[in-house]
Each structure stands twice: as structure tokens, then as C-alpha cells.
Design a protein around this motif. Sequence first.
Motif: not given
Length: 325
Positions: A16-17, A19-20, A54, A118, A121, A124, A242
Amino acid sequence: MFDFFGAIGSAIMTPLYYIVSVVLVGFHSLFSLVLPKDGGAAWVLSIIGLTLVIRAALIPLFVKQIKSSRNMQLLQPKVRELQKKYGHDRERLAQETMNLYKDAGTNPFASCLPILVQMPIFLALFRMLDQASRNGEGRGVLSDELASQFGRAEIFGVVPISETFWENATGGGSIAVIIVAIVLVLAMTGTTFMTQRQLMAKNMPAEALSGPYAQQQKMLLYVLPLVFGISGVAFPIGVLIYWTVSNLWTMGQQFYVIRNNPAPGTPAEKAKQERDAAKEARRRARRGEPEPVATEVVEVQPESSTKPSARQQPKRKTRSQRKKS
């Protein structure tokens, strides 16, 4: 024991780190072409870009959520019948209700899928922003140098996106951070409430406003904003941005779906029929076509099943009888 769970958590969070951070750094590189790369504007816009990516990736889950919610609404009359039939036996009622949902191909928990997906994410991003501000430590493709910029980035030149309401309110911190955090917490809470309210007020038939499903929706209507409002005081400014942008996306996406594909028997469907009728009337007016004449429906009485009685013929007389008469 703690090392074991820490290893499991790291194995889950590391992808996840990446991807983000890939999306975040990609947008930051793009916005840095026109904005200062160490400024707050570039990083805030990068967070908004991350949110949009996302949410776009979650559109299939959102469609599944809408279909499941609609099926749940349409099944409410059958659920009430099961309650009347098996109300004395809770175990049998639960079993029959789940069988009904299974046969219809729906799931009462599908409405929570976008939020559940979510959350990792969200976590993360929270961890990346926290580590960047405290230690200048990057995660994924976010280098330590970029992490330091990320942690120090400020909105309006005075509000660091890594600061929280709680830390500043309890530690006598910046008033500007407190004000911006309050505004974002209220925005996040309000958009969460309005999203749930929009679904209940516009896209639920009257018969679905009672029963267990309606109670579940009413509970979520008030519980979710309360949870986000309480926990939001500990979220960094960047995370609040976010989640608020994500809620605004949900509202717009849900508005489009309800407006163009409403559930049967709902106020949204009635409004769509009225819009379609008005649109057709404007189209006819532009083309100069006459309005369709409403034809009167004449009710035809069914033929009687009994036949009319035959006419009685006069009795035949002889010639002498006719002369006398």
C-alpha cells in the motif's frame, strides 16, 4: 509475539505504501512543473489527485454497492413476510433472511465495501504523512528528501498539512491550524451525513423506509458522521483533505446514479419521469409537433353470460276462430 504481528502488518502495508507513494509522487512531479516543489499547494493538489485516482479505481465496487442497495430495498416486503412468519424463532428468521439475500444475489454488507477498501489506503497515507513530518522518513518510492518536503509543506504558508487539531488544541499550538482543522472536520462530517441522507431521501421506496434495513441505514446516517467527527480531531490536515475530497466524489457519483438510474418506486424515479416528460414536450415544441391527444378509454361491458329469453310466438288459430275474433 509483537514482532510476529509487526511482520504481518509490514507485509500488508508495504504494497500500500508503494501504491500510494507512486501516485502521490507522480502528481507532485507533474504539479512541480508549474508550482514550487516544496510548497504546500503542490502537495495538497497531489493528495487531491491521489484521492481521484483511488475513487476512480473503486467505481466497480461503487456500482456493486448501488446494485446491492437497490436489491435490498426491493426485498424489504419479502423480509417483512419472513418476520411475520418466523418472528418467534430468531435463528430460523436469520437463516431464511440470509437465504433470501443469497437467492437474490445481494449482500447486506456490500454497502460498506468502498469504505472498507479505502481504510487501508487511508491508513497508509496517514502513516506516510506522520513519518514524513516526525522523522523525515519516506515510504515506498517517496524518498527521504521528498518526505521532508511533504512533512513541512504548508497551506497558505502557515498551516502545515502534517499538523492535527488535537496536538495544537492541547499544546497551545497555532490558531490557524486549529481553525483550518475545524473547518475540514466539519466538512468531512457534513459530507458524510449528506451522502447517507441523499440515498435515503431520494433513492429508497416508501416500503423500504421501515424494517431492519431501514433501521441499519438510519443508524449509519448518524453513527458514521459521529465517528468521523470524533476521530477527525486526531487526523493530519492532509488526511482530512483526502477524506473530504473522497466524500465530495461520493456525493457527485451518487447524485449522477440516482438521477439517471433511480430505484423503482422512489422519489428519484418520479422526478426522472417528470424530467423526461418535460424534455419530450420541449422537443415537440422545437419541431412544431402537436401535443399527443389523450384518447378516452371507453370501458367495454362484457357480454352477459345468460342469453335473452326467446320471444313467445302466438298460438296458431283455425279459420273459424279467426272469423269469430
